[in-house]
Scaffold this motif. Sequence first.
Motif, PDB file in Angstrom:
ATOM      1  N   MET A   1       0.871  -1.294  -0.104  1.00 16.27           N
ATOM      2  CA  MET A   1       0.153  -0.136  -0.036  1.00 16.27           C
ATOM      3  C   MET A   1       0.675   1.278  -0.055  1.00 16.27           C
ATOM      4  N   VAL A   2       1.734   1.195   0.745  1.00 14.95           N
ATOM      5  CA  VAL A   2       2.797   2.446   0.924  1.00 14.95           C
ATOM      6  C   VAL A   2       3.446   2.577  -0.381  1.00 14.95           C
TER       7      VAL A   2
ATOM      8  N   LEU B   1      12.701   1.622   3.844  1.00 16.57           N
ATOM      9  CA  LEU B   1      11.602   0.890   4.760  1.00 16.57           C
ATOM     10  C   LEU B   1      12.102  -0.513   5.066  1.00 16.57           C
TER      11      LEU B   1
ATOM     12  N   VAL C   1       9.666   5.159  17.065  1.00 12.86           N
ATOM     13  CA  VAL C   1       8.568   5.670  17.424  1.00 12.86           C
ATOM     14  C   VAL C   1       7.569   4.906  18.091  1.00 12.86           C
ATOM     15  N   VAL C   2       7.026   5.184  19.270  1.00 15.50           N
ATOM     16  CA  VAL C   2       5.836   4.607  20.005  1.00 15.50           C
ATOM     17  C   VAL C   2       4.575   4.595  18.958  1.00 15.50           C
ATOM     18  N   ARG C   3       4.100   3.113  18.827  1.00 17.53           N
ATOM     19  CA  ARG C   3       2.827   3.228  17.918  1.00 17.53           C
ATOM     20  C   ARG C   3       1.574   3.682  18.586  1.00 17.53           C
ATOM     21  N   ALA C   4       1.468   4.854  18.688  1.00 15.45           N
ATOM     22  CA  ALA C   4       0.344   5.486  19.549  1.00 15.45           C
ATOM     23  C   ALA C   4      -1.050   5.138  18.688  1.00 15.45           C
ATOM     24  N   GLY C   5      -1.069   5.290  17.456  1.00  9.45           N
ATOM     25  CA  GLY C   5      -2.288   5.269  16.681  1.00  9.45           C
ATOM     26  C   GLY C   5      -2.483   3.661  16.089  1.00  9.45           C
ATOM     27  N   GLY C   6      -1.510   2.868  16.437  1.00  7.05           N
ATOM     28  CA  GLY C   6      -1.691   1.491  16.003  1.00  7.05           C
ATOM     29  C   GLY C   6      -1.705   1.660  14.354  1.00  7.05           C
ATOM     30  N   GLY C   7      -2.119   0.639  13.832  1.00  7.02           N
ATOM     31  CA  GLY C   7      -2.169   0.318  12.105  1.00  7.02           C
ATOM     32  C   GLY C   7      -0.665   0.320  11.403  1.00  7.02           C
ATOM     33  N   GLU C   8      -0.649   0.726  10.264  1.00  5.01           N
ATOM     34  CA  GLU C   8       0.290   0.661   9.243  1.00  5.01           C
ATOM     35  C   GLU C   8       1.815   0.454  10.179  1.00  5.01           C
TER      36      GLU C   8
ATOM     37  N   MET D   1      -5.782   7.556  -0.536  1.00  2.00           N
ATOM     38  CA  MET D   1      -6.294   6.354  -0.526  1.00  2.00           C
ATOM     39  C   MET D   1      -6.610   5.991   0.991  1.00  2.00           C
TER      40      MET D   1
ATOM     41  N   GLY E   1      -2.042   5.744   3.554  1.00  2.00           N
ATOM     42  CA  GLY E   1      -0.918   5.485   2.586  1.00  2.00           C
ATOM     43  C   GLY E   1       0.247   6.203   2.857  1.00  2.00           C
ATOM     44  N   LEU E   2       0.259   6.817   3.961  1.00  2.00           N
ATOM     45  CA  LEU E   2       1.347   7.628   4.264  1.00  2.00           C
ATOM     46  C   LEU E   2       2.819   7.043   4.285  1.00  2.00           C
ATOM     47  N   LEU E   3       3.756   7.522   4.074  1.00  2.00           N
ATOM     48  CA  LEU E   3       5.063   7.044   4.133  1.00  2.00           C
ATOM     49  C   LEU E   3       5.563   6.938   5.764  1.00  2.00           C
TER      50      LEU E   3
ATOM     51  N   SER F   1       2.693   6.780  12.388  1.00  2.00           N
ATOM     52  CA  SER F   1       2.327   5.917  13.122  1.00  2.00           C
ATOM     53  C   SER F   1       1.727   6.448  14.947  1.00  2.00           C
ATOM     54  N   GLN F   2       2.344   7.760  14.941  1.00  2.00           N
ATOM     55  CA  GLN F   2       1.917   8.300  16.097  1.00  2.00           C
ATOM     56  C   GLN F   2       0.531   9.156  16.074  1.00  2.00           C
ATOM     57  N   LEU F   3      -0.239   9.132  14.887  1.00  2.00           N
ATOM     58  CA  LEU F   3      -1.401   9.812  14.743  1.00  2.00           C
ATOM     59  C   LEU F   3      -2.670   8.731  14.804  1.00  2.00           C
ATOM     60  N   SER F   4      -3.794   9.192  15.024  1.00  2.00           N
ATOM     61  CA  SER F   4      -5.144   8.666  15.028  1.00  2.00           C
ATOM     62  C   SER F   4      -5.401   8.187  13.745  1.00  2.00           C
TER      63      SER F   4
ATOM     64  N   ARG G   1      -4.734  10.857  10.321  1.00  2.00           N
ATOM     65  CA  ARG G   1      -3.733  10.508   9.429  1.00  2.00           C
ATOM     66  C   ARG G   1      -4.459  10.630   7.868  1.00  2.00           C
TER      67      ARG G   1
END
Lengths: 225, 269
Positions: free
Chosen positions: A117-118, A140, A218-225, B82, B86-88, B134-137, B141
């Motif tokens: 996706m990225v 990456l 970095v801490v994965r605050a929002g989770g996901g990706e 998207m 789909g952010l880097l 990854s630090q955002l909700s 994002r």
Amino acid sequence: MNWALANRDLLVELTWQHVWVSAVCILLGFALALPVGWFAYAANRSPRRPMRQLSGGVLSIGSILYTIPSLPLLVILPSLLGLPWLSVLSIVIALTVYAFAIMVRSVADALRSVPPMVLDSATACGYSRTQRALTVTLPLAGPVMLASLRVVSVSTVSLLSIGALTGVRNLGSLFTNGYNRDFTTEIATGIVLTVIVALVFDAIIVASGRLLMPWSRVVRAGGGE
Amino acid sequence: MIEFRSVGKQFDDGTRAVSDFNLVVPSHATVVLVGSSGSGKTTLLRSINRMVEPTEGQILIDDVDVATQNPVELRRSIGYVMQHAGLLPHRKVIDNVATVLRLCGIPKKRALDRSAEVLGTVGLDSSLYTKYPSQLSGGQRQRVGVARGLANDPNILLMDEPFGAVDPIVRAELQTEMLRLQRELEKTTVFVTHDIEEAFALGDQVVILKKGGEVAQIGTPQEILADPADDFVRSFVGLERGQRTLRIEEKDGQRIVVDEYGRPAGVLQ
Ligand SMILES: Nc1ncnc2c1ncn2[C@@H]1O[C@H](COP(=O)(O)OP(=O)(O)OP(=O)(O)O)[C@@H](O)[C@H]1O
Ligand SMILES: [Mg+2]
């Protein structure tokens, strides 16, 4: 301790030998594994079946190389390549082969681990193929490659000691010499110094990873990706 | 203006995603492609910026066939948002936006200034600019994703289920934001979703797709609700079994609108 102090010059020389030979092997192995691993990764994504088979073939060669026992390889290699017995070159070649064998598959795995996706998103933004490969895919894949580089580093530093059996001078010479003279202090010194070299290498790799890839921690605050 | 002329796509593995698709997206209008999973929405959207090459037909942007254009240049001139943004992951929020501008050769300083401006436009708090994605909700994002799509002020904005992965409250918020942006910026927008409510909320025109990219109906939300083309559309927009039908009931002299279950929906004035 007294023995070590008395033989300071010898220890410095052997450590230095050990450091540069293993550094060269690690870097050379990585430098070779990167393009070959990348090729295997790219070929595996090709719509054409022969390309995908070729990719599998390249990766299996890596695994096969790794199963060759190290001591026989060191013994055979000089005669195979027509190099003089006792040459540093044949050790460098042998250890580079091992480093390459370990790295090649992890390079391909690392590249595969980059989320499609990225990559799509980068393409949609207008990255050219080369720009995307160098500034998105490669960084990456970095953390996974780094992990395997650490394994290679430790294994190369310790494998190099075996090279002393063929007469090349490095920290392994302290084992062979200490064993022949039944002198435990020398053997212990060799072990301690080898471990220190391995730890320093590891620290350098980890530190450069943090420097080059600050985002990976970095801490994965929002989770996901 | 974007024009699809008999566009078809068959993938290498033989899957037929789209056939004989025709559509005109007028300048400054928002057209929403809506349909269930696998109906070819993404395929159609990506044909516009040549991430997918159609096997039949043509796509024209302002009367120029996209097939004649350099794909990389084309993509730089079109905003794309998207699902999951789909952010880097290895670039900070502001750099994610600036990267689009840097690719177009804009100097770093100006790219960062413009990025901050457009992040402000989509309502992202400036304390988040130097965070990593990854630090955002999820909702934050998504805002960054929209900002990135708008960064170099493209004429065309393509959005592929941009709000599909956030919770309903945030989605409603982002939709409202989207309507405001559309009024202010008037981009020619193609928006993909599988949510018919979202399609009706955002679309000047709505295209309802069946499997295989077949068009079931094209029209304004009003036209589709007033005159659904067939049973598929009727069921897709929820007009079956009396759904979406509102009735008026009198209560204490007030006229109250109730839905199909008799639940009060509002007051008639
Ligand atoms: N690269 C590909 N190779 C082969 N088939 C594909 C490819 N991409 C999509 N398809 C197929 O084409 C059809 C349409 O896919 P598409 O992604 O356009 O659907 P969609 O409407 O966007 O679905 P969703 O709502 O799940 O995103 C599907 O059957 C899908 O499996
Ligand atoms: Mg899709």
